[in-house]
Design an enzyme around this catalytic site. Structure first.
Site, PDB file in Angstrom:
ATOM      1  CE1 TYR A 101       9.112  -3.250  -3.832  1.00 31.47           C
ATOM      2  CE2 TYR A 101      10.457  -1.461  -4.689  1.00 31.47           C
ATOM      3  CZ  TYR A 101      10.122  -2.327  -3.668  1.00 31.47           C
ATOM      4  OH  TYR A 101      10.811  -2.264  -2.477  1.00 31.47           O
TER       5      TYR A 101
ATOM      6  CG  ASP B  61       4.202  -3.249   3.082  1.00 32.31           C
ATOM      7  OD1 ASP B  61       4.932  -3.118   4.081  1.00 32.31           O
ATOM      8  OD2 ASP B  61       3.853  -2.300   2.365  1.00 32.31           O
TER       9      ASP B  61
ATOM     10  NE  ARG C  84       2.995   0.623   2.137  1.00 28.79           N
ATOM     11  CZ  ARG C  84       3.173   0.837   3.426  1.00 28.79           C
ATOM     12  NH1 ARG C  84       2.154   1.136   4.197  1.00 28.79           N
ATOM     13  NH2 ARG C  84       4.380   0.778   3.958  1.00 28.79           N
TER      14      ARG C  84
ATOM     15  CG  ASP D 161      -1.658  -1.211   1.781  1.00 30.59           C
ATOM     16  OD1 ASP D 161      -2.708  -1.217   2.455  1.00 30.59           O
ATOM     17  OD2 ASP D 161      -0.570  -1.600   2.246  1.00 30.59           O
TER      18      ASP D 161
END
Length: 304
Positions: free
Chosen positions: A72, A44, A184, A86
């Site tokens: 992540y 993203d 997310r 988000d």
């Protein structure tokens, strides 16, 4: 840079915040002087970190990299929900999260670890009736995506902080997960499980399969030096390896089957096959007593 100077290989990019993955591919097409550039899984715009990009022949490896596990580092804010799950989306609900304890958070995180069913974020790139889900949502429509199985092999809490006078709680986490997992959505589901809502405020991808952030270069660094991971080295990192005889290499190059590799991964698992001179000939998969070619790389032509 002249395209004749650019060999086939992977570039491990440290994607900057605000750039789309497509933006990065466009920049590298100009730097490499070839249009044969692609990436192995979107990040993203708000996210930073590892984006694996293939150049020339190495674009054919990308489909195998997309399906690898990812790692992540993220920050989840509890007490606010957003339309995009988000920080880029409009806040849709706020709930005081002061009563949520550290123990509550860790317990909810544990419940979201392992093999789970996850409903993807509605602003994902999944197609619904031929239209990207995010496009339908941003046009004011509604999307109901079905849950899908994903694996969260690690969901570790590092720090929990009180923000905005204690009304909100920020949680720093590391997530290791299967391909197709939405961080997310984990933030959204953690907030929902705690009854206060949640969304992602920061996201950095630190690894994609065997490729990690220590190998990654910024776009400014790549403008000075393209830092290409050679196709042969990239394949050795990604797959089990089979060293071929000259006869096997010749047979494989001409599309003929050769004896099975007998790798522990079993049938259908790709194996990187190398000629005696160390050049990658292609990818193999066992089928019974023989190995068939999944991919064969034409020798000599870097852009094939």
């Amino acid at each position: 840079m002249n395209s004749g100077q650019v060999r086939s290989g992977l570039i491990i990019v440290d994607k900057p915040q605000g750039w789309t993955s497509h933006d990065v591919v466009g920049r590298l097409r100009r730097l490499a002087g070839t249009r044969k550039v692609g990436h192995a899984g979107t990040l993203d715009p708000m996210a930073t970190g590892v984006l694996v990009v293939g150049i020339n022949k190495a674009t054919r490896l990308l489909t195998y990299i997309v399906g690898t596990s990812k790692t992540y580092e993220a920050t989840i804010r509890l007490g606010q929900s957003t339309v995009t799950d988000d920080a880029e989306g409009e806040i849709t609900a706020e709930t005081i999260a002061a009563a949520v304890t550290d123990e509550d958070i860790r317990s909810a995180v544990k419940a979201l670890t392992g093999d789970i069913q996850q409903v993807p974020s509605s602003v994902s790139a999944i197609k619904v009736g031929g239209e990207r889900s995010y496009a339908r949502v941003r046009a004011g429509g509604e999307v109901n995506l079905p849950a899908r199985p994903v694996t969260v092999s690690r969901f570790e809490v590092h720090d929990i902080r009180r923000e905005h006078g204690g009304k909100l709680r920020d949680v720093d986490v590391t997530v290791e997960c299967s391909s197709g997992t939405y961080i997310r959505a984990l933030a959204r589901d953690l907030g929902a499980a705690l009854g206060v809502g949640g969304h992602l405020t920061a996201l950095r991808r630190t690894s994609v399969g065997p490729y990690f952030e220590g190998q990654a270069s910024t776009l400014d660094q790549l403008a000075e030096d393209l830092r290409l991971l050679d196709l042969n080295d990239a394949a050795r990192a990604l797959f089990p390896v089979r060293e071929l005889t000259e006869g096997e290499a010749a047979d494989l190059s001409h599309g003929r089957r050769i004896p099975a590799s007998g790798t522990p991964a079993g049938e259908d698992a790709p194996v990187a096959a190398f000629a005696p001179d160390g050049e990658l000939i292609g990818l193999l998969a066992d089928k019974g007593d023989t190995a068939k070619a999944l991919l064969v790389f034409a020798p000599g032509n870097e852009r094939s």
